[in-house]
Design an enzyme around this catalytic site. Sequence first.
Site, PDB file in Angstrom:
ATOM      1  N   ARG A 317      24.507  92.447   2.266  1.00 14.81           N
ATOM      2  CA  ARG A 317      25.514  91.401   2.451  1.00 14.81           C
ATOM      3  C   ARG A 317      24.998  90.052   1.936  1.00 14.81           C
ATOM      4  NH1 ARG A 317      30.631  90.640   5.115  1.00 14.81           N
ATOM      5  NH2 ARG A 317      30.812  92.803   5.767  1.00 14.81           N
ATOM      6  N   THR A 449      30.431  96.889   4.855  1.00 11.88           N
ATOM      7  CA  THR A 449      30.125  97.254   3.470  1.00 11.88           C
ATOM      8  C   THR A 449      29.957  98.764   3.333  1.00 11.88           C
ATOM      9  OG1 THR A 449      27.800  96.778   3.886  1.00 11.88           O
ATOM     10  CG2 THR A 449      29.121  95.042   2.873  1.00 11.88           C
ATOM     11  N   GLU A 720      33.170  86.015  12.309  1.00  5.43           N
ATOM     12  CA  GLU A 720      31.969  85.489  11.672  1.00  5.43           C
ATOM     13  C   GLU A 720      32.186  84.319  10.714  1.00  5.43           C
ATOM     14  OE1 GLU A 720      31.345  89.655  10.497  1.00  5.43           O
ATOM     15  OE2 GLU A 720      29.218  89.243  10.792  1.00  5.43           O
TER      16      GLU A 720
HETATM   17  N1  MTE Z   1      32.512  85.423  20.010  1.00 11.24           N
HETATM   18  C1  MTE Z   1      32.004  85.452  21.263  1.00 11.24           C
HETATM   19  N2  MTE Z   1      32.551  84.673  22.202  1.00 11.24           N
HETATM   20  N3  MTE Z   1      30.934  86.249  21.576  1.00 11.24           N
HETATM   21  C2  MTE Z   1      30.331  87.046  20.633  1.00 11.24           C
HETATM   22  O1  MTE Z   1      29.372  87.760  20.939  1.00 11.24           O
HETATM   23  N4  MTE Z   1      30.306  87.788  18.271  1.00 11.24           N
HETATM   24  C3  MTE Z   1      30.675  87.463  16.887  1.00 11.24           C
HETATM   25  C4  MTE Z   1      32.159  87.109  16.791  1.00 11.24           C
HETATM   26  N5  MTE Z   1      32.530  86.166  17.802  1.00 11.24           N
HETATM   27  C5  MTE Z   1      30.849  87.028  19.294  1.00 11.24           C
HETATM   28  C6  MTE Z   1      31.979  86.203  19.040  1.00 11.24           C
HETATM   29  C7  MTE Z   1      30.389  88.521  15.927  1.00 11.24           C
HETATM   30  S1  MTE Z   1      28.816  88.671  15.334  1.00 11.24           S
HETATM   31  C8  MTE Z   1      31.361  89.361  15.466  1.00 11.24           C
HETATM   32  S2  MTE Z   1      31.039  90.518  14.272  1.00 11.24           S
HETATM   33  C9  MTE Z   1      32.733  89.307  15.984  1.00 11.24           C
HETATM   34  O2  MTE Z   1      32.898  88.323  16.978  1.00 11.24           O
HETATM   35  C10 MTE Z   1      33.089  90.679  16.554  1.00 11.24           C
HETATM   36  O3  MTE Z   1      34.338  90.701  17.132  1.00 11.24           O
HETATM   37  P1  MTE Z   1      35.711  90.849  16.302  1.00 11.24           P
HETATM   38  O4  MTE Z   1      35.462  91.822  15.210  1.00 11.24           O
HETATM   39  O5  MTE Z   1      36.660  91.340  17.313  1.00 11.24           O
HETATM   40  O6  MTE Z   1      36.019  89.478  15.791  1.00 11.24           O
HETATM   41  N1  HPA Z   2      28.716  93.998   9.011  1.00 10.55           N
HETATM   42  C1  HPA Z   2      28.365  94.066  10.303  1.00 10.55           C
HETATM   43  N2  HPA Z   2      27.801  95.094  10.849  1.00 10.55           N
HETATM   44  C2  HPA Z   2      27.546  96.143  10.072  1.00 10.55           C
HETATM   45  C3  HPA Z   2      27.872  96.159   8.721  1.00 10.55           C
HETATM   46  C4  HPA Z   2      28.496  95.024   8.155  1.00 10.55           C
HETATM   47  O1  HPA Z   2      28.808  94.959   6.957  1.00 10.55           O
HETATM   48  N3  HPA Z   2      27.482  97.326   8.216  1.00 10.55           N
HETATM   49  C5  HPA Z   2      26.921  98.007   9.249  1.00 10.55           C
HETATM   50  N4  HPA Z   2      26.960  97.297  10.371  1.00 10.55           N
HETATM   51 MO1  MOS Z   3      28.648  90.829  14.026  1.00  5.45          MO
HETATM   52  S1  MOS Z   3      26.848  90.271  13.205  1.00  5.45           S
HETATM   53  O1  MOS Z   3      29.009  91.851  12.632  1.00  5.45           O
HETATM   54  O2  MOS Z   3      28.101  91.879  15.228  1.00  5.45           O
END
Ligand code: MTE
Ligand code: HPA
Ligand code: MOS
Length: 765
Positions: A317, A449, A720
Amino acid sequence: MGAARLTSFVGQPLPHDSAHLHVTGAAAYTDDLPEPRGLLHVAVGMSSKAHAKLLRVDLQAVADAAGVADVCLAADVQGENNIGPIIKDEPILAQDIVEYAGQPVFAVAAKTVDQARKAVHLAAIDYEELEPILDPLAAVGKQSFVLPSETLQRGSPREAIADSQHRVKRRLQLGGQDQFYLEGHIAMVVPEEDGVLRVYSSTQHPDEVQRLVAHATGSKAKDVVCVCRRMGGAFGGKESQAATIACIAAIMAVKTGQPCKLRLDRDDDMVMTGKRHDFVIDYEVGFDDSGRIQGIDFMFASRCGVSADLSGPVNDRTMFHCDNAYFLENVHIESHRCKTNTVSNTAFRGFGGPQGMFAIEYAIDDIARTLGKDALEIRRRNFYGIGERDTTPYQQQVEDNILHEIANKLEQDADYQARRKAVRKFNASSSVLKRGLALTPVKFGISFTATHLNQAGALVHVYRDGTVHLNHGGTEMGQGLFIKVAQVVADEFGISIARIRTNASDTSKVPNASATAASSGSDINGKAAQAAAAKIRRRLTEFAARHFAVPEASIDFSNDRVTVGSDAISFEELVQLAWFDRVSMSATGFYRTPKIHYDRKTFSGRPFFYYAYGAAVSEVVVDTLTGEYRLLRVDIVHDCGDSLNPAIDMGQVEGGFIQGVGWLTSEELWWNDAGELMTHSPSTYKIPTCSDCPPDFRVQLLSNAANREDTIYRSKAVGEPPLMLALSAFHAIRDAIATDDNPLPDLDAPATPEAVLRAVEGSRP
Ligand code: MTE
Ligand code: HPA
Ligand code: MOS
């Protein structure tokens, strides 16, 4: 057309479904669950050496300590002593050799937490120390890698750079970051009858915990159930590594035949579990007088720690995001996945993307400063085009480019040009305090990915009183996934949100679910839950048409009622009638993201379904005598498509931005020469607090921004991408300290006051 939908919940700024529980303390986290009779508490004995042979591990005194029920070493692991999620390269408990200070060596189970934690210190371990490798460059020197290095090239970068009018070359140090979830790692394992293990785990990936607990205990998936109602934050830290904690608790539970709970204390959590990868980055960029990039060459070396964990996809990534918003015609990217004798690094919000974007944004800033132009102009000069200059180095066409639109809007709304002048004027008359301003864009690829991970399942039951039981494969970590998916299901049935109960994520309800990660939670689980609800709605529609002898087209679900021809009945009346007619009111739903494909061998294809965009303007003031600074004002325009829930999304944008500011400014991980992490508690590791929020913080979600791809209600993932808006804060600091004498300050990240002062003085070590 049916009547106006009074009960349409998608798009409403509803509060988090657990908000009232969070604020009253009634929300149950894993440690709050009722403790079963006979529960033992587990503590982990960790290696104190970064690299050593284990000559002797004597646990006699541990076993004899007050309250201790049992101890366990690698040899006691009933199944496979390995925790690697992709590559089997990391033991659960160290055997013969330890490879980082903090590595689990043994576990102890005792009647109380205190007894277990005290007993750990009574172990007698003899080590024969070996030479550790403690940083990425040393690893590159020794060719010590967890995975093979990767390269991606397009065009003729070397020639293009050589032929350019201007060149800049530099080395950057970019720090890592601890996830610092408020709830640390925890798991409780309860042995049930006939070898079944029920695992309560704070995990983003219950399916993986189920699978790895089965491997570790020598059982099968059918014998293990993993449940997670919610996490108190995860941020990637609980994507793979929650399994280590669950496996240790499970091994102990099987060994003792009693329920076992392992909750890491904060310091142990920080020492024992992985973080964001820190990087050493080299680049050389060639550009013309207008600031357009002609060629660029990147070298990324990341600290993966002792094992591969998720480092393969994390570093991929990085490679996929070192273009950020810019068309790179001639580009060479080299990526080294360094094996070091430090904890195995893992997922963290952005998953390697932020590190790639850090590199290109630095290069852009260097170009602007070399040419004496405003960085916004250089950014625009290099943005992906629309219909031209629109393919990424990995051959995906950028079809949904709204970079120009967002940058223009933000330039206006944040009054960028006037404030640029005001900053110059301020700095001309202020010798110690200096202001800085920067606008940085974000383009972030949405999808795992690894194509196969882009799948989700859901389970919906409708009960006879017209209420709904909902499960999906996603997990709730505070990000608001459960309320978003509930909104989707409410709208599918045309019923009130209060009728829906989202239940704990549970591997026995929804099997084989991917981690809730890659920001794709609501995209994929929203679609899967919608599909499940749509199946039941279809059955109800067919039944109603038959029962009331009306055409199907005359049936509509809205406002908790069902229109049937010219009549209407309540949703629960219809459900009751359907039950009487023996209609099934339970269904599963499934979703696989369309269009994506990607060949990892050639690094080409369409890894991402779409991109999420955003941009931020930060203004800072820096004290150039002390290196201290404050964020004064931040303006953000962020693209959530047609937001499923603007209140939740706003929270994600604000929170993500501030977490990114922490990464790039105040959060500093520091290991001593023996490879021990010295910043393992909030006393030495500084995360942002309320007082670090900019006093003037103006966040808007881009309006009329429907996703051009068919995502759930045309929304976009938001978890993210906003983190990377914080690059604007970093570059505002660099802007503030650049002078005629020192036009390209060497500012490393995190830009702590010490780092800022070093950059001001030109005395980088
Ligand atoms: N928001 C809160 N409050 N707590 C969390 O741990 N994790 C982040 C983001 N926002 C997180 C957060 C990360 S790393 C990801 S990948 C996404 O939330 C995962 O949730 P979603 O796919 O439902 O957005
Ligand atoms: N993003 C987050 N988590 C993951 C991914 C990615 O692309 N691939 C495997 N775990
Ligand atoms: Mo988020 S780093 O893809 O859990």
